[in-house]
Design a protein around this motif. Structure first.
Motif, PDB file in Angstrom:
ATOM      1  N   HIS A   1       0.984  -1.147   0.062  1.00 48.39           N
ATOM      2  CA  HIS A   1      -0.029   0.070  -0.039  1.00 48.39           C
ATOM      3  C   HIS A   1       0.777   1.197  -0.173  1.00 48.39           C
ATOM      4  O   HIS A   1       0.250   2.490  -0.077  1.00 48.39           O
ATOM      5  N   VAL A   2       2.129   1.117   0.268  1.00 47.18           N
ATOM      6  CA  VAL A   2       3.114   2.432   0.255  1.00 47.18           C
ATOM      7  C   VAL A   2       3.751   2.740  -1.139  1.00 47.18           C
ATOM      8  O   VAL A   2       4.313   1.634  -1.691  1.00 47.18           O
ATOM      9  N   GLU A   3       3.679   3.795  -1.369  1.00 47.34           N
ATOM     10  CA  GLU A   3       4.222   3.954  -2.872  1.00 47.34           C
ATOM     11  C   GLU A   3       5.583   4.298  -2.788  1.00 47.34           C
ATOM     12  O   GLU A   3       6.304   5.016  -1.634  1.00 47.34           O
ATOM     13  N   GLY A   4       6.543   3.738  -3.556  1.00 50.82           N
ATOM     14  CA  GLY A   4       8.045   4.019  -3.215  1.00 50.82           C
ATOM     15  C   GLY A   4       8.486   2.949  -2.216  1.00 50.82           C
ATOM     16  O   GLY A   4       7.838   1.989  -1.719  1.00 50.82           O
ATOM     17  N   SER A   5       9.754   3.312  -1.691  1.00 55.33           N
ATOM     18  CA  SER A   5      10.381   2.358  -1.075  1.00 55.33           C
ATOM     19  C   SER A   5       9.985   2.536   0.720  1.00 55.33           C
ATOM     20  O   SER A   5       9.499   3.787   1.029  1.00 55.33           O
ATOM     21  N   LEU A   6       9.730   1.633   1.495  1.00 50.89           N
ATOM     22  CA  LEU A   6       9.360   1.752   2.957  1.00 50.89           C
ATOM     23  C   LEU A   6      10.346   1.119   3.767  1.00 50.89           C
ATOM     24  O   LEU A   6      10.878  -0.112   3.523  1.00 50.89           O
ATOM     25  N   HIS A   7      10.767   1.858   4.874  1.00 54.24           N
ATOM     26  CA  HIS A   7      11.833   1.292   5.916  1.00 54.24           C
ATOM     27  C   HIS A   7      10.910   1.405   7.177  1.00 54.24           C
ATOM     28  O   HIS A   7      10.577   2.236   7.723  1.00 54.24           O
ATOM     29  N   VAL A   8      10.857   0.120   7.706  1.00 56.63           N
ATOM     30  CA  VAL A   8      10.171   0.127   9.140  1.00 56.63           C
ATOM     31  C   VAL A   8      11.410  -0.259  10.141  1.00 56.63           C
ATOM     32  O   VAL A   8      11.847  -1.323  10.206  1.00 56.63           O
ATOM     33  N   SER A   9      11.631   0.778  10.921  1.00 61.13           N
ATOM     34  CA  SER A   9      12.690   0.473  11.993  1.00 61.13           C
ATOM     35  C   SER A   9      12.365   0.530  13.247  1.00 61.13           C
ATOM     36  O   SER A   9      11.465   1.352  13.978  1.00 61.13           O
ATOM     37  N   GLY A  10      12.985  -0.359  14.132  1.00 54.88           N
ATOM     38  CA  GLY A  10      12.777  -0.306  15.445  1.00 54.88           C
ATOM     39  C   GLY A  10      13.003   0.678  16.521  1.00 54.88           C
ATOM     40  O   GLY A  10      12.406   1.036  17.427  1.00 54.88           O
TER      41      GLY A  10
ATOM     42  N   SER B   1      -4.502   2.541   8.582  1.00 53.45           N
ATOM     43  CA  SER B   1      -5.680   3.328   8.000  1.00 53.45           C
ATOM     44  C   SER B   1      -4.933   4.424   7.294  1.00 53.45           C
ATOM     45  O   SER B   1      -5.684   4.680   6.106  1.00 53.45           O
ATOM     46  N   LEU B   2      -3.761   5.096   7.898  1.00 56.27           N
ATOM     47  CA  LEU B   2      -3.257   6.233   6.930  1.00 56.27           C
ATOM     48  C   LEU B   2      -2.982   5.660   5.559  1.00 56.27           C
ATOM     49  O   LEU B   2      -3.169   6.201   4.473  1.00 56.27           O
ATOM     50  N   PHE B   3      -2.349   4.516   5.184  1.00 58.73           N
ATOM     51  CA  PHE B   3      -1.802   3.932   4.236  1.00 58.73           C
ATOM     52  C   PHE B   3      -3.165   2.788   3.386  1.00 58.73           C
ATOM     53  O   PHE B   3      -2.693   2.640   2.235  1.00 58.73           O
ATOM     54  N   GLY B   4      -4.313   2.970   3.931  1.00 60.59           N
ATOM     55  CA  GLY B   4      -5.176   2.124   3.313  1.00 60.59           C
ATOM     56  C   GLY B   4      -5.237   0.726   3.310  1.00 60.59           C
ATOM     57  O   GLY B   4      -5.691  -0.035   2.526  1.00 60.59           O
ATOM     58  N   ALA B   5      -4.541   0.340   4.344  1.00 61.63           N
ATOM     59  CA  ALA B   5      -4.149  -1.068   4.717  1.00 61.63           C
ATOM     60  C   ALA B   5      -5.000  -1.735   5.685  1.00 61.63           C
ATOM     61  O   ALA B   5      -4.718  -2.811   6.123  1.00 61.63           O
ATOM     62  N   ALA B   6      -6.050  -1.038   6.188  1.00 57.82           N
ATOM     63  CA  ALA B   6      -6.874  -1.472   7.291  1.00 57.82           C
ATOM     64  C   ALA B   6      -7.790  -2.632   6.886  1.00 57.82           C
ATOM     65  O   ALA B   6      -8.117  -2.577   5.801  1.00 57.82           O
TER      66      ALA B   6
END
Ligand code: SF4
Length: 387
Positions: A327-336, A382-387
């Motif tokens: 759901h996220v356009e472009g690259s995504l990084h989720v960091s702890g 919800s923000l990225f439309g993945a809910a």
């Protein structure tokens, strides 16, 4: 064994990276979950029996987890220090490691995953293995990409010296970071690679450590040519001898890999730098549960181990990353946390954990000043439309 002094992809508490060296079977590296043993099979390929033996060894000597790296190596995780010698002996006996530690350290090669027996990539990789002792002493992390298919496939794979295809069916030996390199024919490509390695050392490259950081000019007396435009991953995999089997974050459970071997009828596995394997001779329906499309967004999202694996994390990362990825356009990084172990560079969208919530930044590294703070996972879905 290597002395750990810095953090890797999974973070300082998941793995410790050693400055100026790469872990090998002879020099494992300490990590939060035990010792890490990196395996680089010849030609990046394991016959089915070798792959099954490696799975068994990962379960017997390690914690059963494997990582596929962005240089197409396999890391056996969670090895007890006392088990490292026995694991190494086993890998050498199975033809998956070198009996000579110096050769093991220097043979840092990656091949285009669609090589065929006897083609230029296959032949040149064998020749470089045979002649590796002719290269001058090089910094420990120096790696080679043997990428002599119809057009380059490994342009985005880290390597210091590359052999690639150029116009008119010429080959080229190219230092990383340069748009041009030295022309070569298949019979002279390794000689030309050795010339380049000598130029690197003679011009002070060892101080730079990596070829991409070395700024000396190539010898003016030598001709230079450019490689052909690169192929996409999909184009490259179309010519591979089996279907692609991808895994998010490159993390593989040895039991799942053993199951793939049993169910799919694969005769060999090839390692790719793209968080996936090529299962030679396998049927696609034997690969259920693996990701077949190299463009799948789940193979492109970066996330560290997060909580509970890393004590510095206050948030879970990987499950959220997989939910958000499509759901996220472009690259995504989720960091702890703000350390950003999984992706040192910037991403289009970065979520950094802090006190049990996430801060959201754009075109930034982990920990950069955010545009929104304190978001819960549900807020982000919800923000990225993945809910
Ligand atoms: S939580 Fe922080 S320190 Fe731990 S692995 Fe993730 S980024 Fe690295």
């Amino acid at each position: 064994m290597l002395k750990a002094d810095a953090s890797p992809q999974d973070g300082p508490h998941a793995t410790h990276i050693v400055r100026g060296a790469c872990p090998t079977t002879w020099h494992p590296m300490e990590a939060g979950d035990g010792w890490l043993v990196r395996v680089r099979p010849p030609q990046g390929r394991l016959r089915a029996a070798q792959a099954a033996a490696l799975c068994e060894a990962a379960q017997r000597f390690g914690n059963g987890l494997l990582d596929l790296t962005n240089r197409a190596a396999l890391q056996i995780r969670g090895v007890a220090e006392a088990n490292c010698p026995a694991l190494r002996d086993r890998l050498i006996a199975d033809g998956l490691a070198e009996a000579d530690p110096d050769r093991e350290a220097r043979l840092n090669l990656v091949l285009t995953p669609d090589w065929h027996s006897g083609d230029d990539s296959d032949r040149l990789a064998h020749e470089l293995r045979r002649r590796i002792g002719e290269l001058p002493p090089l910094p420990a992390k120096i790696g080679f990409a043997i990428d002599a298919g119809p057009a380059p496939a490994l342009t985005d794979c880290p390597a210091d010296f590359r052999i690639e295809r150029s116009e008119g069916d010429m080959l080229i030996a190219r230092p990383d970071g340069r748009s041009q390199g030295l022309p070569a024919r298949p019979e002279t490509a390794i000689d030309t690679l050795i010339v380049l390695a000598r130029w690197f050392v003679k011009t002070g490259g060892r101080d730079a450590g990596r070829v991409g950081r070395h700024t000396a000019s190539l010898p003016a007396t030598l001709a230079r040519i450019a490689p052909l435009p690169p192929r996409s991953r999909a184009e490259t995999l179309r010519d591979a001898p089996g279907p692609f089997a991808g895994v998010p974050f490159g993390r593989i459970e040895a039991g799942a890999l053993a199951g793939l071997l049993e169910r799919s009828g694969a005769t060999a596995l090839r390692l790719t730098p793209w968080r996936g394997l090529i299962a030679e001779g396998a049927t696609a329906d034997g690969l259920a549960g693996w990701i077949g499309d190299p463009a799948d967004p789940r193979l492109h999202v970066d996330a560290c181990a997060g909580a509970p694996a890393c004590p510095q994390a206050s948030v879970e990362t990987r499950a959220l990353a997989l939910r958000l990825a499509p759901h996220v356009e472009g690259s995504l990084h989720v960091s702890g946390c703000g350390k950003g172990c999984a992706r040192p560079g910037p991403a289009d969208t970065v979520l950094t954990g802090r006190e049990g919530h996430f801060d959201l930044a754009r075109t930034a590294r982990a920990g950069a000043p955010p545009e929104r703070r304190g978001l819960a996972p549900a807020d982000l879905l919800s923000l990225f439309g993945a809910a």
